[in-house]
Design an enzyme around this catalytic site. Structure first.
Site, PDB file in Angstrom:
ATOM      1  CG  HIS A   1     -35.002   1.617  22.970  1.00  0.00           C
ATOM      2  ND1 HIS A   1     -36.085   0.872  23.403  1.00  0.00           N
ATOM      3  CD2 HIS A   1     -35.449   2.339  21.918  1.00  0.00           C
ATOM      4  CE1 HIS A   1     -37.125   1.137  22.629  1.00  0.00           C
ATOM      5  NE2 HIS A   1     -36.765   2.026  21.723  1.00  0.00           N
TER       6      HIS A   1
ATOM      7  N   GLY B   1     -27.601 -13.997  38.910  1.00  0.00           N
ATOM      8  CA  GLY B   1     -26.373 -14.156  38.136  1.00  0.00           C
ATOM      9  C   GLY B   1     -26.284 -15.418  37.313  1.00  0.00           C
ATOM     10  CB  VAL B   2     -28.122 -18.051  36.129  1.00  0.00           C
ATOM     11  CG1 VAL B   2     -27.562 -18.605  37.421  1.00  0.00           C
ATOM     12  CG2 VAL B   2     -29.599 -17.684  36.256  1.00  0.00           C
TER      13      VAL B   2
ATOM     14  N   GLY C   1     -40.314   5.479  16.999  1.00  0.00           N
ATOM     15  CA  GLY C   1     -40.730   6.761  17.567  1.00  0.00           C
ATOM     16  C   GLY C   1     -41.858   6.602  18.558  1.00  0.00           C
ATOM     17  CG  ASN C   2     -45.658   4.736  17.855  1.00  0.00           C
ATOM     18  OD1 ASN C   2     -45.408   4.761  16.663  1.00  0.00           O
ATOM     19  ND2 ASN C   2     -46.772   5.216  18.358  1.00  0.00           N
ATOM     20  CB  SER C   3     -39.688   3.442  21.524  1.00  0.00           C
ATOM     21  OG  SER C   3     -39.493   2.436  20.568  1.00  0.00           O
TER      22      SER C   3
ATOM     23  CG  ASP D   1     -36.395  -0.724  26.392  1.00  0.00           C
ATOM     24  OD1 ASP D   1     -35.567   0.140  26.749  1.00  0.00           O
ATOM     25  OD2 ASP D   1     -36.916  -0.747  25.268  1.00  0.00           O
TER      26      ASP D   1
END
Length: 416
Positions: free
Chosen positions: A151, A316-317, A261-263, A182
């Protein structure tokens, strides 16, 4: 204990007050003998008490010294980790050209806009480079490969750069995005970059001391916070301004302060090893931060090194992990597993044309095992698929209509 002590004192006081004031000579001899014996006993008792108090003082001092030593040792360990790891931790900044708006200022602007609006409208003048995102990353290979959150680099139209601790700036290229987690990988030109060692997140213990380092609020680079591992194997749904909701399974929960910002920054142990990538905070409570386990990152780096992209096995579930509350709410017979269920009216439980659809899985099925591994709250369906490879055929144990059945499925390939 304290009541007993008070009782003893009261008994002793009453006994002394009950000794007669007038005594016979014989009684005086007995009394003197008694007093002398009591005196000797008192002296010996005093010596013993002083010795005992000295022992207790020495023990108390030892305990306090041990506590102080532990605090100092822990503090020194944190300082040491920060000093060793900071050179490998970077700020990740995204920029792009954005239309620059100006307020009408000349006579023509005034007469053109004012009659149609009581508030003069801005007009596009030119484009200028503006910061659109800021996060953290860290080097995982000395050839310039870095890890961050997906992200953080979500804007495909932006350009990215990394700023190192020594003030240098490098243009960064997004080379891979994890289609499920992520996680994203960046690459800068150069060699001999300092790297962080990836630890084994499977060995994490609740209560373990951890250190979070990151570009807090996008402006305070290499901000350091400490805390403990508050929980493991958490399943959360995270979302942000530039990305939609995404499921994160097996997350590490920590009370170390993790700010915007720590992400993408590392969650470290006291040896300086990466245990996770800081990724999310709870908006409903304080000191609730979450990190993606380092073993997920290890797998992504391994796949990227081999294929120059990140792919994940895919069935695919859409599913919900069964908890006691869900079991009671939906009157389920089984106590654990992954219930195949639609997440919204627009998204079917089983994706048409997917491996699950081709294998005959249905909405309402409960996946109990994948390749012999149990699926439960502590080991989600995503976790069970994590170490498998696209194209691999595995056996699923399914609960359907009151009985367990086995279904073979060939895992598909999911790319970002």
């Amino acid at each position: 204990m304290f009541e007993d002590e008070e009782t003893d004192k009261k008994t002793q006081v009453e006994y002394l007050q009950s000794v007669p004031a007038v005594q016979s000579a014989k009684e005086n001899i007995k009394t003197r003998s008694t007093i002398f014996a009591a005196f000797i006993a008192g002296v010996l008792g005093g010596i013993f008490a002083v010795s005992l108090m000295s022992d207790f003082s020495a023990q108390d001092g030892g305990i306090l010294n041990n506590i102080e030593r532990t605090v100092v040792d822990e503090e020194s360990a944190v300082i040491n980790v920060v000093e060793r790891t900071e050179p490998a931790i970077v700020s990740v900044v995204g920029t792009k050209k954005v239309a620059s708006l100006r307020q009408p200022g000349d006579l023509d602007d005034f007469f053109f806009f004012f009659p149609f609006s009581l508030t003069p409208r801005p007009t596009q003048d030119s484009e200028e480079e503006q910061k659109v995102s800021a996060g953290t990353g860290f080097f995982v290979r000395s050839d310039g490969l870095l890890a961050t959150n997906k992200h953080v680099i979500a804007d495909n139209t932006a350009s990215y750069k990394v700023l190192t601790n020594d003030g240098k700036e490098y243009a960064a290229q997004v080379v891979a995005r994890d289609p499920v987690n992520d996680i994203a990988l960046l690459k800068v030109e150069g060699n001999n970059f300092p790297v962080l060692e990836l630890g084994n997140s499977d060995d994490i213990k609740v209560g373990q001391k951890v250190i979070a380092i990151g570009n807090a609020l996008g402006q305070f680079s290499n901000t350091v916070t400490t805390g403990v591992v508050s929980g493991i194997n958490r399943s959360i749904v995270a979302s942000g301004e530039t990305s939609g909701p995404s499921q994160i399974d097996g997350a590490i929960q920590t009370d170390a302060a993790i700010n915007p910002g720590n992400s993408g920054g590392p969650l470290l142990d006291l040896s300086g090893r990466v245990l996770g990538i800081n990724t999310a905070i709870s908006l409903e409570g304080q000191l609730l931060g979450f990190a993606i386990p380092s073993n997920d990152l290890k797998k992504d780096i391994e796949v990227y090194t081999e294929r120059k992209t990140i792919v994940k096995p895919y069935i695919g579930v859409h599913y919900i992990m069964i908890s006691e509350g869900l079991r009671l709410e939906r009157n389920l017979t089984v106590k654990q597993g992954a219930l195949i269920a639609a997440s919204s009216p627009d998204e079917p439980a089983v994706v048409p044309g997917s491996p699950a659809n081709q294998a005959g899985l249905r909405e309402g099925d409960v996946i109990l095992k994948v390749a012999g591994e149990e699926v439960n709250l502590n080991h989600s369906l995503a976790a069970a698929l994590r170490n498998l490879n696209p194209g691999q055929t595995v056996e699923l144990l399914i609960y359907r209509d009151g009985e367990e059945i086995k279904i073979n499925i060939t895992l598909g390939e999911r790319e970002d």
